[in-house]
Design a protein around this motif. Structure first.
Motif, PDB file in Angstrom:
ATOM      1  N   ILE A  86       0.529  61.373 -59.158  1.00  0.00           N
ATOM      2  CA  ILE A  86       1.718  61.115 -58.341  1.00  0.00           C
ATOM      3  C   ILE A  86       2.967  61.715 -58.954  1.00  0.00           C
ATOM      4  N   ASN A  87       2.782  62.532 -59.960  1.00  0.00           N
ATOM      5  CA  ASN A  87       3.959  63.045 -60.688  1.00  0.00           C
ATOM      6  C   ASN A  87       4.952  63.752 -59.769  1.00  0.00           C
ATOM      7  N   ASP A  88       4.456  64.362 -58.704  1.00  0.00           N
ATOM      8  CA  ASP A  88       5.361  65.114 -57.838  1.00  0.00           C
ATOM      9  C   ASP A  88       5.730  64.381 -56.555  1.00  0.00           C
ATOM     10  N   GLU A  89       5.251  63.181 -56.427  1.00  0.00           N
ATOM     11  CA  GLU A  89       5.652  62.402 -55.244  1.00  0.00           C
ATOM     12  C   GLU A  89       7.092  61.917 -55.397  1.00  0.00           C
ATOM     13  N   SER A  90       7.761  61.798 -54.278  1.00  0.00           N
ATOM     14  CA  SER A  90       9.125  61.248 -54.309  1.00  0.00           C
ATOM     15  C   SER A  90       9.063  59.765 -53.968  1.00  0.00           C
ATOM     16  N   ILE A  91       9.511  58.972 -54.888  1.00  0.00           N
ATOM     17  CA  ILE A  91       9.291  57.528 -54.781  1.00  0.00           C
ATOM     18  C   ILE A  91      10.627  56.808 -54.944  1.00  0.00           C
ATOM     19  N   PHE A 111      13.666  65.025 -49.884  1.00  0.00           N
ATOM     20  CA  PHE A 111      14.187  64.012 -50.793  1.00  0.00           C
ATOM     21  C   PHE A 111      15.412  64.521 -51.549  1.00  0.00           C
ATOM     22  N   LYS A 160      12.825  54.157 -62.535  1.00  0.00           N
ATOM     23  CA  LYS A 160      11.497  54.533 -62.021  1.00  0.00           C
ATOM     24  C   LYS A 160      10.564  53.331 -62.149  1.00  0.00           C
ATOM     25  N   TRP A 169       8.358  52.254 -60.369  1.00  0.00           N
ATOM     26  CA  TRP A 169       6.956  52.501 -59.990  1.00  0.00           C
ATOM     27  C   TRP A 169       6.087  52.785 -61.204  1.00  0.00           C
ATOM     28  N   LEU A 170       6.722  53.201 -62.329  1.00  0.00           N
ATOM     29  CA  LEU A 170       5.945  53.410 -63.555  1.00  0.00           C
ATOM     30  C   LEU A 170       5.197  52.145 -63.951  1.00  0.00           C
ATOM     31  N   THR A 180      16.135  59.624 -68.278  1.00  0.00           N
ATOM     32  CA  THR A 180      15.613  59.131 -67.001  1.00  0.00           C
ATOM     33  C   THR A 180      16.001  60.012 -65.817  1.00  0.00           C
ATOM     34  N   GLY A 219      14.482  64.493 -65.998  1.00  0.00           N
ATOM     35  CA  GLY A 219      13.154  65.036 -66.232  1.00  0.00           C
ATOM     36  C   GLY A 219      12.200  64.196 -67.051  1.00  0.00           C
ATOM     37  N   ALA A 220      12.666  63.067 -67.589  1.00  0.00           N
ATOM     38  CA  ALA A 220      11.772  62.176 -68.327  1.00  0.00           C
ATOM     39  C   ALA A 220      11.306  61.040 -67.423  1.00  0.00           C
ATOM     40  N   LEU A 221      10.244  60.374 -67.832  1.00  0.00           N
ATOM     41  CA  LEU A 221       9.814  59.193 -67.088  1.00  0.00           C
ATOM     42  C   LEU A 221      10.835  58.071 -67.225  1.00  0.00           C
ATOM     43  N   TRP A 252      15.789  68.144 -61.528  1.00  0.00           N
ATOM     44  CA  TRP A 252      14.834  69.069 -62.156  1.00  0.00           C
ATOM     45  C   TRP A 252      13.688  69.386 -61.198  1.00  0.00           C
ATOM     46  N   HIS A 253      13.438  68.505 -60.245  1.00  0.00           N
ATOM     47  CA  HIS A 253      12.250  68.609 -59.412  1.00  0.00           C
ATOM     48  C   HIS A 253      12.537  69.284 -58.072  1.00  0.00           C
ATOM     49  N   ASP A 312      18.133  61.496 -58.647  1.00  0.00           N
ATOM     50  CA  ASP A 312      17.502  62.358 -59.641  1.00  0.00           C
ATOM     51  C   ASP A 312      16.483  61.610 -60.488  1.00  0.00           C
ATOM     52  N   TYR A 313      16.047  60.468 -59.973  1.00  0.00           N
ATOM     53  CA  TYR A 313      14.984  59.749 -60.674  1.00  0.00           C
ATOM     54  C   TYR A 313      13.863  59.369 -59.715  1.00  0.00           C
ATOM     55  N   GLY A 314      13.588  60.279 -58.782  1.00  0.00           N
ATOM     56  CA  GLY A 314      12.611  59.986 -57.729  1.00  0.00           C
ATOM     57  C   GLY A 314      11.215  60.509 -57.989  1.00  0.00           C
ATOM     58  N   GLN A 315      11.044  61.335 -59.035  1.00  0.00           N
ATOM     59  CA  GLN A 315       9.705  61.834 -59.334  1.00  0.00           C
ATOM     60  C   GLN A 315       9.379  61.579 -60.803  1.00  0.00           C
ATOM     61  N   GLY A 316       8.169  61.958 -61.189  1.00  0.00           N
ATOM     62  CA  GLY A 316       7.694  61.664 -62.534  1.00  0.00           C
ATOM     63  C   GLY A 316       8.466  62.362 -63.643  1.00  0.00           C
ATOM     64  N   CYS A 317       7.863  63.374 -64.235  1.00  0.00           N
ATOM     65  CA  CYS A 317       8.501  64.005 -65.391  1.00  0.00           C
ATOM     66  C   CYS A 317       8.062  65.442 -65.529  1.00  0.00           C
ATOM     67  N   GLU A 368       6.360  68.727 -67.042  1.00  0.00           N
ATOM     68  CA  GLU A 368       4.989  68.970 -67.514  1.00  0.00           C
ATOM     69  C   GLU A 368       4.821  68.677 -69.012  1.00  0.00           C
TER      70      GLU A 368
END
Lengths: 344, 344, 344, 344
Positions: free
Chosen positions: D23-28, A3, D236, D238-239, A202, A205-207, A324-325, A7-12, A14
């Motif tokens: 799903i935090n590490d999934e690429s979406i 992927f 995001k 998907w949130l 966004t 690294g943030a949701l 970040w991911h 840069d907004y494809g994953q969650g956030c 930790e």
């Protein structure tokens, strides 16, 4: 599949997930006026010790641009942006929907050059009330092409705004990347140069969430009225506070951006070395190689990325984005794929 | 001082003044629903026998463009216009004020070329909802540079609109001039090609007023709601009916335009003969010579005209406009002045 | 048929027609900046010697209300009006179309009472940014019911506006009637009390036109930008200058209003004498008797008037309006008809 | 301090937190077109088997109301709502900011009665284009006062909308509470009755999010353009899918609402028993007792709640709200406090 799409494809990070869980059962007041948001705002303010600023959180970039511009401008006033600026195109007319024209000038490597401002202004003054009044200069930093304004460029724009009585607004959806690209300025400097800007969560690294920083005293009052009217005030406003608390309490904001920039830099070096033509040399986490059709198809089978522009059938600009991911291993893997592709 | 500044510098043709006086004491119902307006509308309709049209009168051009576009488009839809189009610049953001973006393409002699439409449309379809939806093609005829679309050009634009599902709107602020420039089409043809257009009175012998012609059945309902909401419904709406009654009952509309075109043609011929460089060769009543500084100053002492563009200190584009009110003698006098000026 | 339908049913006073004819062949610059408009503005200013005002002309009432309110308010600010106010209903949402809410309070004889302002303001301050900010008090004088504010009422409203930091705007579509109704204030007083108001021409002897008077210095700059953006700047702007020159150079403005008021007063006296129930006692040129169904039908056969409200099948409020154009003889004739009708 | 202030004061149900972490590490992929959102949409659709619907997620209520109404209405069309409706007041003019008027009718226990629709419609048809065209009936269910529409009431409103050609929109910010209040209808029925409605997540156990359900085929196309233009499309996206996946995969949506209603019911019973006057008897999770000043102050020291209306100094309407997060023990504790307060 690898992927490198955005840069907004994953969650956030930790930290944010942890705070969310930790406070899930706390009872918190609504609409962004709560201890968590206040703590996050206080942290952000410590980065700008020389300027007295107001900070507000908004869930996403288009809503932020729209809310700021609607707040700042009077009906007949307009935005000056470069043609690659996000507000100029990629927001489905969100700015025009608030009634304001976006006047575009040609970008130079994704940037608006200070020298472009005065001609636009003067041209509009010629027939005065028969044209809009250009009043706000909008720039993105990092730009939509991954380039970054230098200190000198920003100061030149600021000077031009001062001379002509214009506001300067900076879209900082990727501000972390800009600040971690080796520039000799920081948030404190930006607070001195911009009338209003925002710090993007966004894409770093943030949701979700952008932190609007208003530095010009004249623009501070009543911003929350516009927030609310524009649908930009969240019931659980503390959710946005959580994002920035997570990004700033251990400086994840800077680390994420630096990490992404480093990986992108390595990737760009390899691309150049492999002799891929480059659409533009990026300073940050977005990389724009040009590929031929065979390469394009091969890459598509192995990597998720964006097509930026089809210049000719056999000359396709694509975009790889690190974040970040992204991991070193993922970059290694992409490099191997690129080594194969270049043979095609 | 000689007046060649514009075509809206004097009152109106005799017919209109006479009707105004004749009916001054009649009691007439308001808001554009009255026997005079109906008579004017009926006359206009006879010029378009093949198409079933709705006709509405609006006091001026910007208000007309704004009302039509707001009526036709949904919020996320946009206008395609050429960069010299009136809506693109000279209306102080009136279109954006209704929430709609104006997408510009480069003009070719003041015209929008049919070949420019598809690339704009396709580019906007690429990322779909992230960009506005281009839905209405706006052209001016005669253009802001005095040029006129040919039958073939209009048909090509219409075909492109049909293929892509776009509306075609014609700003006819100077439509009389266009129709009297020797083209092989008339109002009846325009009614077949355009979804909506207007017939300009203000610049062709009326005190004020544009006649909006809606040909597309889907766009007809509820137009009067938008008229009223937009402040475009006059209490004494019959005043606008009077203008078009005056212009059409003895074909003053055509005669005024032909008269202005003829005088302008003669003027342009002389300018060319005198070897003034021309910014553009006009088909109608606006003429654009390029003059040097000394010529400019000499002319300014003797003639009222508009400065179009200062290209360099010594290369100034100016505009002479003839109108229904201009006389042969005034043109003679201007020619004498131009003969003096060319020596400078 | 006798015409008592409204005060905008005929052309204009002789003065205006004459000026129109006299200057028809003069060459005049456009967009409201011309010697005629300047002369008209100068005359209007002499009526307000104590206040430094800006004056602009706009073609009609809805466009005027819309342009002023859009100019004065920021996006989240709202209008306070009484429920019978023109902006509250009869403009097809023209104010909301500019993005502003109209908060209504119950009218008292068509008027907004000063005591209604504070409760609205305070209620809106309670949850602050969750509600609009009421910022402009809109009143009509004369009102939509023909009543007129007293000096004390206006001063009370002004005081409330001062205390709460609100603007006061007066819709003067029928301001002539108000000033000629026997009140002890004049234009000079109004200029002291209002932040902005307008002097109606359309309903008082002009072909069209309202003269906007801006008294508050903070509201003066850039008004012409909003004029233009709102489609309210006429190419032949001097046409509006002509209207007010005609109305003010020999005080036709006052004479027309006085004439209409006098005739209406006589009509109202007769109606009361004949024992028609009255919906409201008017101070000016609009009269509101209540008639039964038989009377209504009889009147309809002989007079053109407006139905105001059908309260019950047998209780219909109708409106008679006199104007600058109404004659004594027409009132005599109407009285005879009313004498017949009362027997039904 | 006990928290009975609102139903958006804490985080979210466990399911949502868990999915977020999982799903935090999934690429979406972004912008709401992703497998998680699709899964959530599919689940919601299973609740409405008889109707073919489109589902979109938006982050909050005001943004949702604004986006729907802007999408559905043409410029001159207006909303009919009752005066207690959220769009009528508590959104800082968000609807007017999109250009549309909100026509209010008096609420009956917080509800819009079907019998109020026709008079508004007919009154507006009388002068037709001089007034806005009422086109969309807006109701909230549960209402802002915690009451719930019966099946008969909804069907009556639907019939009236059918007769008059109006759209019916339901604000379902608290739709869970309505559906779990013992009514004899469900989402499938609502999908038949409404043209568009939404299912509120924010106030029923989610971090944020409203699920817009469009049932009327004519209103489905291009909704995502309006989403984007209005700043309502999240990067995001998907949130938001996660929120509704969490709410619907194990029916937490229904359980949360039922839980809150049950606790509120118990609380209301006790209040009545204790002889507190009630402002209104609620069917759901919002309870409105009336207290005197001493009681008010005592409660304030022990409980977080909202002041609804200060009717007189000694007659204060307050609001207690229960939620998915409220516990039996908290209600017990509140009851003890209320028992003390009633003595004051």
């Amino acid at each position: 599949m690898l992927f490198f799409r955005n840069d907004y494809g994953q969650g956030c990070v930790e930290e944010i997930l942890n705070i969310l869980r930790d406070i899930n059962d706390e009872s918190i007041s609504g609409y962004g006026i709560d201890p968590i948001s206040e703590q996050a705002i206080a942290m952000i303010k410590t980065k700008m010790p020389d300027v007295n600023v107001d900070v507000h959180f908004i869930v996403g970039g288009t809503l932020t641009n729209q809310t700021i511009i609607k707040h700042v401008l009077r009906p007949y006033e307009a935005v000056i942006a470069c043609d690659s600026g996000h507000v100029a195109g990629h927001e489905t007319g969100a700015i025009e929907a608030t009634g304001h024209k976006v006047i575009t000038v040609k970008n130079i490597n994704g940037k608006l050059d200070a020298s472009c401002i005065r001609p636009v202004f003067e041209e509009h003054m010629l027939t005065y009330e028969h044209l809009v009044y250009p009043k706000l200069v909008y720039i993105s930093n990092a730009t939509e092409f991954g380039t970054v304004y230098t200190r000198e460029e920003l100061q030149a724009i600021r000077r031009e705004c001062d001379r002509l009585g214009l506001y300067l607004m900076m879209d900082g959806a990727r501000l972390g990347s800009a600040l971690m690209s080796g520039v000799d300025y920081d948030l404190n400097d930006l607070a001195k140069w911009c009338d209003v800007f925002y710090i993007g969560g966004t894409k770093n690294g943030a949701l979700m969430g952008e932190a609007v920083v208003i530095t010009n005293d004249a623009l501070k009052p009543f911003f929350r009225f516009n927030l609310k009217q524009n649908g930009a005030m969240m019931a659980k406003g503390w959710l946005l506070g959580v994002q920035f608390l997570g990004l700033f309490k251990n400086d994840a904001f800077y680390q994420c951006a630096k990490h992404a920039n480093n990986l992108a830099g390595r990737l760009q070096d390899v691309l150049v070395e492999l002799k891929y033509p480059m659409y533009m040399l990026s300073d940050t986490n977005q990389i724009f190689p040009v590929v031929n059709k065979a390469q394009f198809e091969y890459l598509q089978q192995n990597v998720s990325f964006e097509t930026w522009e089809v210049r000719q059938e056999d000359e396709i600009v694509i975009r790889f984005v690190t974040s970040w991911h992204t991991t070193e291993a993922e970059v290694d893997e992409l490099i191997e794929i690129l080594k194969e592709a270049i043979k095609l």
